[in-house]
Design a protein around this motif. Structure first.
Motif, PDB file in Angstrom:
ATOM      1  N   ASN A  15       0.867  -1.175   0.000  1.00  0.00           N
ATOM      2  CA  ASN A  15       0.000   0.000   0.000  1.00  0.00           C
ATOM      3  C   ASN A  15       0.908   1.232   0.000  1.00  0.00           C
ATOM      4  OD1 ASN A  15      -1.933   1.946   0.378  1.00  0.00           O
ATOM      5  ND2 ASN A  15      -2.868   0.962   2.167  1.00  0.00           N
ATOM      6  N   PRO A  16       0.848   2.043  -1.038  1.00  0.00           N
ATOM      7  CA  PRO A  16       1.739   3.217  -1.089  1.00  0.00           C
ATOM      8  C   PRO A  16       1.462   4.229   0.019  1.00  0.00           C
ATOM      9  CG  PRO A  16       0.560   2.923  -3.197  1.00  0.00           C
ATOM     10  CD  PRO A  16       0.070   1.887  -2.249  1.00  0.00           C
ATOM     11  N   SER A  17       0.257   4.222   0.560  1.00  0.00           N
ATOM     12  CA  SER A  17      -0.032   5.176   1.636  1.00  0.00           C
ATOM     13  C   SER A  17       0.568   4.722   2.977  1.00  0.00           C
ATOM     14  CB  SER A  17      -1.540   5.374   1.779  1.00  0.00           C
ATOM     15  OG  SER A  17      -2.142   4.173   2.213  1.00  0.00           O
ATOM     16  N   LYS A  18       0.955   3.424   3.082  1.00  0.00           N
ATOM     17  CA  LYS A  18       1.604   2.915   4.298  1.00  0.00           C
ATOM     18  C   LYS A  18       2.937   2.271   3.913  1.00  0.00           C
ATOM     19  CE  LYS A  18      -2.731   1.913   6.628  1.00  0.00           C
ATOM     20  NZ  LYS A  18      -3.556   0.879   7.232  1.00  0.00           N
TER      21      LYS A  18
END
Length: 176
Positions: A15-18
């Motif tokens: 997940n690019p946001s995490k």
């Protein structure tokens, strides 16, 4: 926790946001939690005192079953069936394996109890009062050693079921 961790590892989707959650970090977390769970079980829950208490509870449970059989005796009961029930209790007691931390006197008490149950079984089968008295005496001596062990090891005594301690106290008076 380990099963959930393996599930998350198998179904891992970056997940690019995490960016902090990566597959190697997930593997390290699974290993860490698994080792912690094994350590807590081995050193916190499965202690030698708990093993000893479980062993003593098992032996005393079998003796209580024998007492229930003796209390429920009817003059019309078949002696062969009664001897078979007592023989089953003797087998159960002899199959119990004590923990390695048990003292020699408890191991001897277990052997005496098995011999006593064998004599009681024989006495019931052949209707012999002398053999019955011998067997009852051996069982009483074994119970005395179990009670002495519990009095000497308070931490084990606290883990043994209260009903069994009361049973021992009723059967055997306190020793000076």
């Amino acid at each position: 926790m380990a099963i959930y961790g393996v599930y998350r590892l198998v179904n891992f989707k970056p997940n690019p946001s995490k960016p902090n959650v990566t597959r190697p970090r997930l593997i390290v977390a699974i290993i860490f939690f698994t080792v912690c769970a094994i350590g807590i079980y081995s050193f916190g829950y499965n202690t030698p005192e708990r093993k000893e208490a479980n062993y003593i509870n098992s032996v005393l449970k079998e003796i209580e079953e024998g007492e229930q059989i003796a209390k429920g005796l009817d003059t019309n009961d078949d002696s062969a069936k009664l001897a078979k029930k007592i023989g089953k209790i003797k087998e159960n007691v002899s199959e119990l394996s004590p923990p390695d931390t048990m003292t020699g006197e408890i191991l001897t008490a277990k052997e005496a109890m098995v011999k006593g149950l064998g004599r009681v079984e024989e006495a019931v089968h052949y209707i012999n009062t002398d053999t019955l008295a011998d067997g009852s005496d051996l069982i009483a001596v074994a119970l005395f050693f179990f009670k002495k062990y519990l009095n000497d090891h308070v931490d084990v005594k606290n883990m043994v079921k209260t009903e069994y301690i009361e049973m021992l106290n009723d059967k055997i008076p306190d020793t000076p």
